[in-house]
Write an enzyme that holds these catalytic residues in place. Structure first.
Site, PDB file in Angstrom:
ATOM      1  N   ASP A   1       0.835  -1.205   0.000  1.00 10.09           N
ATOM      2  CA  ASP A   1       0.000   0.000   0.000  1.00 10.09           C
ATOM      3  C   ASP A   1       0.872   1.259   0.000  1.00 10.09           C
ATOM      4  O   ASP A   1       2.024   1.213   0.443  1.00 10.09           O
ATOM      5  CB  ASP A   1      -0.863   0.067   1.273  1.00 10.09           C
ATOM      6  CG  ASP A   1      -1.793  -1.114   1.398  1.00 10.09           C
ATOM      7  OD1 ASP A   1      -2.150  -1.702   0.380  1.00 10.09           O
ATOM      8  OD2 ASP A   1      -2.147  -1.426   2.554  1.00 10.09           O
TER       9      ASP A   1
HETATM   10  N1  URA Z   1      -1.079  -5.891   4.094  1.00 11.48           N
HETATM   11  C1  URA Z   1      -1.592  -4.655   4.019  1.00 11.48           C
HETATM   12  O1  URA Z   1      -2.622  -4.365   4.613  1.00 11.48           O
HETATM   13  N2  URA Z   1      -0.941  -3.757   3.259  1.00 11.48           N
HETATM   14  C2  URA Z   1       0.199  -4.023   2.604  1.00 11.48           C
HETATM   15  O2  URA Z   1       0.747  -3.143   1.940  1.00 11.48           O
HETATM   16  C3  URA Z   1       0.717  -5.313   2.705  1.00 11.48           C
HETATM   17  C4  URA Z   1       0.063  -6.231   3.462  1.00 11.48           C
END
Ligand code: URA
Length: 235
Positions: A103
């Site tokens: 993310d």
């Molecule tokens: N889980 C999440 O919530 N975000 C990420 O970027 C990776 C794993």
């Protein structure tokens, strides 16, 4: 040297070999100006291969990068909202693609490559490679709540499989944990903690299987070693 058209496309990072076969069957690929739909076609560096009208160069050099992604970067090649992407951190001309996603607000280990087959393999749901995250959450969840996540929780959109969770530090209304999951569903770690009423304050991926981010500063990257590449291909 001649190779099958789907391998040429996969080696150029366009898609996995299997997905490239579909692109060919769908009439999206041309060789020397002619749309080719059959899969047996062999091509060489003398041919002009185009995908959706754009020339596909394949210098056959496969590149594998491990990046320590900072927060504030999106892990796609381009962003329609004009946000910074991980490609802004990488000074390599070849077309590389992130293997899976982190993310915008997640930092840590991201692999980038132009090896379409490896990308396909590592992002396929049946691949159960362990991904380790360091997570700081709001609140101080008790063991009973964490057990719900360890067993696997029905998050609505999907049910997670089991995970390993270790509390590293608790206090001042925050908890730091190590979380190991086998899947990589969209925003999975954030949704897991939302499920037990905690917000994720910080999230960093520190390893994928035996590949570790240790030693790489934030925003920096290095090539994967031969052993690391061999290991990923064998997974
Ligand atoms: N889980 C999440 O919530 N975000 C990420 O970027 C990776 C794993």
């Amino acid at each position: 040297m001649e190779v099958r058209l789907q391998k040429y496309l996969a080696d150029a990072g366009i898609a996995s070999r299997r997905k490239a076969e579909k692109l060919i069957a769908d009439g999206k690929v041309s060789v020397n100006g002619k749309i080719i739909k059959e899969l047996g076609r062999k091509v060489s560096s003398q041919d002009i291969i185009k995908y959706e009208g754009k020339v596909v160069k394949n210098n056959n050099k496969l590149i594998y990068i491990i990046l320590n992604k900072p927060t504030g970067y999106i892990s796609t090649v381009s962003d329609e909202k004009g946000r910074k992407t991980v490609m802004d951190l990488i000074d390599i001309k070849s077309r590389l693609y992130p293997v899976g996603r982190l993310d915008y607000n997640t930092s840590g280990l991201l692999i980038l490559t132009n090896d379409g087959d490896l990308t396909y393999k590592l992002t396929h749901p049946k691949h159960e490679v362990e991904k380790k995250y360091l997570v700081t959450v709001s609140g101080e969840p008790d063991e009973e709540s964490l057990d719900k996540l360890r067993i696997g929780a029905n998050l609505g959109e999907y049910t997670t499989s089991s995970s390993r969770i270790k509390v590293l530090e608790r206090g001042n209304g925050k908890t730091k944990l190590e979380v190991i999951i086998h899947e990589g569903k969209n925003r999975q770690v954030r949704k897991m903690f939302e499920y037990i009423g905690c917000d994720v304050i910080k999230l960093k991926r520190v390893s994928i299987g035996k590949i570790k981010i240790k030693g790489i500063s934030q925003g920096k990257y290095r090539q994967l070693t031969k052993e690391e590449i061999r290991y990923l291909k064998k997974l």
